[in-house]
Motif scaffolding. Structure first.
Motif, short mmCIF file in Angstrom:
data_model
loop_
_atom_site.label_atom_id
_atom_site.label_comp_id
_atom_site.label_asym_id
_atom_site.label_seq_id
_atom_site.Cartn_x
_atom_site.Cartn_y
_atom_site.Cartn_z
N GLY A 99 0.82 -1.20 0.00
CA GLY A 99 0.00 0.00 0.00
C GLY A 99 0.86 1.25 0.00
N PRO A 100 0.25 2.43 -0.06
CA PRO A 100 1.01 3.67 -0.11
C PRO A 100 1.88 3.86 1.14
CG PRO A 100 -1.28 4.05 -0.68
CD PRO A 100 -1.20 2.66 -0.15
N ILE A 101 3.14 4.21 0.92
CA ILE A 101 4.11 4.47 1.99
C ILE A 101 4.51 5.93 1.92
CG2 ILE A 101 6.42 3.94 2.86
CD1 ILE A 101 6.04 1.09 1.75
N LEU A 102 4.38 6.67 3.01
CA LEU A 102 4.67 8.10 3.03
C LEU A 102 6.16 8.32 3.31
CD1 LEU A 102 3.71 11.00 2.88
CD2 LEU A 102 3.00 10.85 5.27
N VAL A 103 6.84 8.99 2.38
CA VAL A 103 8.28 9.23 2.44
C VAL A 103 8.51 10.72 2.64
CG1 VAL A 103 10.46 9.01 1.18
CG2 VAL A 103 8.67 7.26 0.91
N VAL A 104 9.16 11.11 3.76
CA VAL A 104 9.36 12.52 4.10
C VAL A 104 10.84 12.86 3.97
CG1 VAL A 104 9.02 14.30 5.85
CG2 VAL A 104 7.43 12.36 5.72
N GLY A 105 11.16 13.81 3.08
CA GLY A 105 12.53 14.26 2.91
C GLY A 105 12.66 15.73 3.21
N THR A 106 13.69 16.10 3.98
CA THR A 106 13.94 17.48 4.36
C THR A 106 15.11 18.03 3.54
OG1 THR A 106 13.08 17.16 6.58
CG2 THR A 106 14.60 19.01 6.27
N THR A 107 14.92 19.18 2.93
CA THR A 107 15.89 19.69 1.96
C THR A 107 17.25 20.00 2.58
OG1 THR A 107 14.98 21.93 2.24
CG2 THR A 107 14.12 20.60 0.41
N LYS B 55 10.70 21.66 3.16
CA LYS B 55 11.72 22.68 2.91
C LYS B 55 12.17 23.25 4.26
CE LYS B 55 10.12 24.01 -1.69
NZ LYS B 55 9.63 25.13 -2.56
N GLY B 56 13.31 22.77 4.72
CA GLY B 56 13.78 23.20 6.03
C GLY B 56 15.12 22.58 6.36
N GLU B 57 15.51 22.72 7.61
CA GLU B 57 16.80 22.24 8.09
C GLU B 57 16.59 21.09 9.07
OE1 GLU B 57 19.46 23.47 6.76
OE2 GLU B 57 18.39 25.06 5.70
N GLY B 58 17.67 20.33 9.28
CA GLY B 58 17.67 19.32 10.32
C GLY B 58 17.39 17.92 9.82
N HIS B 59 17.62 16.98 10.72
CA HIS B 59 17.52 15.56 10.42
C HIS B 59 16.13 15.06 10.77
CE1 HIS B 59 18.95 11.61 9.55
NE2 HIS B 59 19.01 11.18 10.78
N GLY B 60 15.22 15.12 9.79
CA GLY B 60 13.85 14.68 10.02
C GLY B 60 12.88 15.84 10.01
N ASP C 15 1.19 12.73 -4.06
CA ASP C 15 2.61 12.53 -4.27
C ASP C 15 3.25 13.82 -4.76
OD1 ASP C 15 5.08 11.23 -4.54
OD2 ASP C 15 4.65 10.60 -6.59
N GLY C 16 4.39 14.18 -4.15
CA GLY C 16 5.09 15.39 -4.56
C GLY C 16 4.67 16.64 -3.80
N GLY C 17 3.94 16.47 -2.70
CA GLY C 17 3.53 17.61 -1.90
C GLY C 17 4.70 18.26 -1.18
N THR C 18 4.47 19.49 -0.71
CA THR C 18 5.55 20.30 -0.11
C THR C 18 5.08 20.95 1.17
OG1 THR C 18 6.51 20.75 -2.29
CG2 THR C 18 7.18 22.20 -0.50
N CYS C 19 5.97 21.00 2.14
CA CYS C 19 5.78 21.81 3.35
C CYS C 19 6.92 22.83 3.43
CB CYS C 19 5.81 20.95 4.61
SG CYS C 19 4.30 20.01 4.92
N GLY C 20 6.61 24.02 3.92
CA GLY C 20 7.65 25.03 4.11
C GLY C 20 7.81 25.95 2.91
#
Length: 470
Positions: A399-407, A435-440, A465-470
């Motif tokens: 099923g769909p797995i949510l993947v969060v990456g911080t720039t 869009k931010g700093e730090g590990h996670g 898919d491809g959504g953005t925060c920050g």
């Protein structure tokens, strides 16, 4: 039981066990237990080891969704120790999920790997140059690496060959089974994303709601991972320097010059201790993991450059190295090395690592040399072979797995999140860019990420898919 269960083919004494929960010492409101798992899944009737668990039940019994299993990374971080301390961040999730932490095999209370004593750890920190400049320093560096591995083998024996990520993923599926969950709901952070990707690869039909935050690049081998980290930490350093109004190129050169001076002449750090170059670099690394620690980095660099003292950088290094004020060390780094080296089949030679230095220095004058040498030193002459060149994560049918990456993530650069989402497969990996700093990205200060993750875990709302925060 259904096809694809780790429990399939295991003896009844493992399949039919149920955790015997009892109050945890020092963690009010939490219960602890252990589950037996095979040492070797290829010989399920043979020796077993115990996997330690901690749990806090869901507050809403009627709306309960099952267990939510956490892994906080490392590898080697104790979930039994950390989850109760971090639980305030997951209060909303605890409304409908039992929060469950565990120590993966080879970690802490789950037959934790120990490779050397505190005196040996201290001696290595004081005497081994992690960026050797001479033939003698190179020889000492690799001799220490070999000694560490031999210590792991001597103290851990047969266990050492079985602490890899694939076996930990099999353990997670057995845990899912004995906890009574039809599918695994999971929150993995940092290395926990590699473990989650491996689980999804091995048991795609058993994946429930899964979040991977601060993502390890599943396409990177040993050298690729080191290259990624060199770029990631330099990017974070550039962002830190820019926040101070300092040109990143000039600031990097200034810090590199400070490290070179410390290499020639360590700084006094109080209590009879000194700050050498390796410890100074470690002290710089730690605060780049979180923007909230950038003022600590500023104070430590100011003390070293302005006053010629290394106490603040040494304190940061001690925290990263899990060294207590009494000189005792935790064993997370032992487990981390053991798990990583069992996972990784690539074994660069000292000559191959040395050949990487020009490229890695171009990527980062500060972090590149350490990470280039580390490609060979980390698993030098490791006593057991590695299992794969790159982590496995393809998960067709999950099923769909949510993947969060911080720039601005230094340790697991953002590009790895994109690659994880792609590797998981079409309609499986759902990428959220923070869009931010730090590990996670899932932190109390980040309302956007936490809201999206919470809605996904609690309500099953899969974001675009491809959504953005920050």
């Amino acid at each position: 039981m259904r096809p694809g269960d780790a429990a399939e083919g295991l003896p009844g004494r493992l399949v039919n066990q149920r955790p015997s929960w009892a109050p945890c010492a020092g963690a009010e409101g939490w219960t602890c237990a252990s589950v037996k798992v095979p040492l070797d899944y290829g010989a399920p009737d043979g020796r077993t080891i115990s996997v330690a668990l901690v749990r806090r039940p869901a507050r809403d019994e009627e709306g309960r969704l099952g267990s939510l299993l956490f892994n906080f990374g490392g590898p080697g971080v104790s979930g039994v120790g950390l989850l109760p301390r971090a639980a305030a961040e997951y209060e909303k999730l605890n409304s409908r999920y039992d929060l469950v932490g565990f120590d993966p095999r080879g970690v802490a209370a789950s037959s934790g790997v120990v490779c050397r004593d505190d005196e040996g750890m201290e001696a290595a920190a004081e005497r081994v140059d992690l960026t050797p400049d001479t033939a003698a320093e190179e020889a000492a560096y690799f001799a220490d690496a070999r000694d560490f591995g031999r210590g792991c083998e001597r103290r851990s024996g047969e266990l050492l060959a079985h602490v890899g990520t694939a076996n930990a993923a099999r353990d997670m599926d057995l845990l899912r089974h004995v906890l009574g969950d039809r599918r695994l709901n999971y929150f993995g952070i940092s290395y926990g994303t590699q473990l989650g990707g491996m689980y999804a690869h091995l048991f795609p039909g058993n994946v429930g709601r899964m979040v991977l935050d601060a993502v390890v690049d599943p396409t990177a081998d040993t050298v690729g991972h080191a290259r990624n980290q060199a770029a990631g930490f330099q990017r974070a350093l550039d962002n830190y320097l820019t926040s101070r109004g300092e040109d990143p190129q000039r600031g990097t050169a200034r810090i590199a010059a400070l490290l070179a001076r410390i290499d020639r002449e360590p700084l006094p750090a109080g209590d009879g201790r000194e700050l050498n170059q390796s410890l100074a670099l470690t002290g710089i690394v730690l605060p780049l993991y979180s923007q909230s620690m950038w003022p600590d980095l500023t104070a430590a660099l100011d003390e070293a450059e302005g006053r010629g003292r290394g106490a603040k950088l040494l304190a940061l290094a001690d925290s990263y190295n899990d060294r207590a004020p009494d000189g005792s060390y935790g064993t997370q780094s032992h487990s981390q090395r053991a798990i990583s080296c069992v996972d990784d089949a690539q074994r660069p030679t000292p000559a191959e690592a040395k050949a990487l230095l020009p490229e890695f220095k171009r990527i980062s004058e500060v972090f590149g040399p350490f990470l280039a040498w580390d490609t060979a030193g980390w698993c030098a002459d490791w006593p057991v072979p590695g299992e794969h060149e790159t982590p496995k994560a393809s998960a067709k049918g999950a099923g769909p797995i949510l993947v969060v990456g911080t720039t601005g993530d230094p340790a697991t650069p953002y590009e790895g999140a994109r690659r994880m989402a792609d590797e998981l497969g079409e309609d499986v990996g759902i990428l959220l860019t923070n869009k931010g700093e730090g590990h996670g990205g899932y932190t109390p200060s980040n309302g956007c990420v936490t809201s999206i993750v919470d809605d996904y875990l609690l309500e099953g709302e899969v974001p675009e898919d491809g959504g953005t925060c920050g």
